[in-house]
Design a protein around this motif. Structure first.
Motif, short mmCIF file in Angstrom:
data_model
loop_
_atom_site.label_atom_id
_atom_site.label_comp_id
_atom_site.label_asym_id
_atom_site.label_seq_id
_atom_site.Cartn_x
_atom_site.Cartn_y
_atom_site.Cartn_z
N UNK A 1 29.94 157.52 87.87
CA UNK A 1 29.97 158.08 86.52
C UNK A 1 29.61 159.56 86.57
N UNK A 2 30.44 160.39 86.00
CA UNK A 2 30.17 161.83 85.95
C UNK A 2 29.23 162.18 84.81
N UNK A 3 29.40 161.51 83.66
CA UNK A 3 28.48 161.72 82.55
C UNK A 3 28.48 160.51 81.62
N UNK A 4 27.37 160.38 80.88
CA UNK A 4 27.25 159.32 79.88
C UNK A 4 26.50 159.88 78.68
N UNK A 5 26.94 159.53 77.47
CA UNK A 5 26.26 159.96 76.25
C UNK A 5 25.91 158.74 75.42
N UNK A 6 24.74 158.80 74.78
CA UNK A 6 24.30 157.75 73.86
C UNK A 6 23.96 158.43 72.53
N UNK A 7 24.63 158.01 71.47
CA UNK A 7 24.43 158.63 70.16
C UNK A 7 24.14 157.57 69.11
N UNK B 1 25.19 156.11 88.91
CA UNK B 1 25.46 154.71 88.65
C UNK B 1 24.63 154.35 87.42
N UNK B 2 25.26 153.87 86.34
CA UNK B 2 24.55 153.77 85.06
C UNK B 2 24.75 152.41 84.41
N UNK B 3 23.83 152.06 83.52
CA UNK B 3 24.00 150.92 82.62
C UNK B 3 23.08 151.12 81.43
N UNK B 4 23.41 150.46 80.32
CA UNK B 4 22.60 150.53 79.10
C UNK B 4 22.59 149.16 78.45
N UNK B 5 21.39 148.68 78.08
CA UNK B 5 21.23 147.34 77.52
C UNK B 5 20.23 147.35 76.37
N UNK B 6 20.29 146.30 75.56
CA UNK B 6 19.22 146.04 74.61
C UNK B 6 18.16 145.13 75.26
N UNK B 7 18.08 145.17 76.56
CA UNK B 7 17.13 144.38 77.33
C UNK B 7 16.49 145.27 78.38
N UNK B 8 15.32 144.87 78.86
CA UNK B 8 14.70 145.51 80.00
C UNK B 8 15.06 144.74 81.26
#
Length: 260
Positions: A149-155, A171-178
């Motif tokens: 992944x070159x970039x990631x945005x969260x808005x 290397x990225x991921x985003x969750x509503x969990x830990x």
């Protein structure tokens, strides 16, 4: 960093923290390596800060370095923040293992926890489906990763948010969990996705790499990732850039192309 604001909006609950553990997969249990690798499970959270230093590099650039010791054979970890007048912050993580006999790392990266409202995610990298060094996965375990992944945005709904840019890749991921929500511990638990309760947050993983998922078979040594997809306990460092922004003012793709 305990606070990061843009237009008076707090962008995170907790700032970048070193992370070396991912939730075990079926193949990890099949290879019987979970217990061996578990020395890294709490290594980031249990780090002991030994020194904090700063440097005024230029009138518009400050460097802050935090030195810490990990409870893993005296391993050392340094975090460096280069804070720019533009609002950008370049973050670098540097691991120096205390022994050459330590087990491999499941992950080398950092975690940031954002308020739940920052749930609109855009990225430039492999996709659209999850992907790893070598395979894909299901069931409550490590999941949802995006590699190269070159970039990631969260808005949020107002277009206000956080941009992370790899230097060069993440290397990225985003969750509503830990991570611990997916982690049953050293013994495999028969759980299902509906057993997990979403949290009131967004957990963002910004990693240098994860070890692969393996799976030539689901048991024994052949369940392990091939050597080129592992993270042996050696010295690692990586960097990425953080930038608060608003979609009404900037295009994240254009911000990501800026050079530092």
């Amino acid at each position: 960093i305990t606070s990061f604001r843009h237009h008076r909006q707090e962008l995170w609950q907790t700032g970048p923290a070193p992370a070396f553990w991912r939730a075990p997969t079926d193949n990890d249990f099949g290879a019987e390596i979970v217990g061996t690798l578990s020395v890294w499970r709490e290594a980031g959270a249990a780090r002991r800060v030994t020194e904090v230093s700063f440097e005024q590099i230029t009138p518009s650039k400050i460097g802050v370095t935090i030195a810490a010791v990990l409870p893993v054979d005296g391993s050392h970890y340094h975090t460096t923040y280069t804070i720019l007048g533009s609002g950008d912050v370049i973050v670098e993580g540097h691991l120096i293992p205390g022994s050459t006999t330590l087990p491999e790392l499941p992950r080398f990266g950092m975690d940031i926890v954002l308020p739940r409202e920052f749930d609109q995610v855009t990225w430039f990298g492999r996709g659209p489906h999850e992907n790893y060094e070598d395979r894909k996965t299901v069931r409550p375990q490590e999941n949802g990763n995006r590699a190269d992944v070159r970039w990631i945005s969260l808005t949020n709904k107002d277009g206000l948010g956080l941009l992370a840019v790899g230097m060069p890749l993440l290397s990225v991921s985003a969750h509503h969990y830990l991570t611990e929500d997916f982690d049953p511990g050293d013994e495999k638990a028969q759980r299902h996705t509906y057993d997990l309760e979403p949290r009131d947050l967004v957990s963002l993983h910004l990693d240098y790499r994860q070890m692969g998922l393996g799976g030539d078979t689901s048991w024994g040594d052949r369940a392990r990732p091939h050597p080129r997809y592992r993270l042996p306990a050696t010295e690692y460092s990586y960097r990425y850039r953080l930038r608060p922004f608003s979609l009404t003012e900037h295009d994240p793709a254009e911000l990501a192309r800026e050079r530092f």
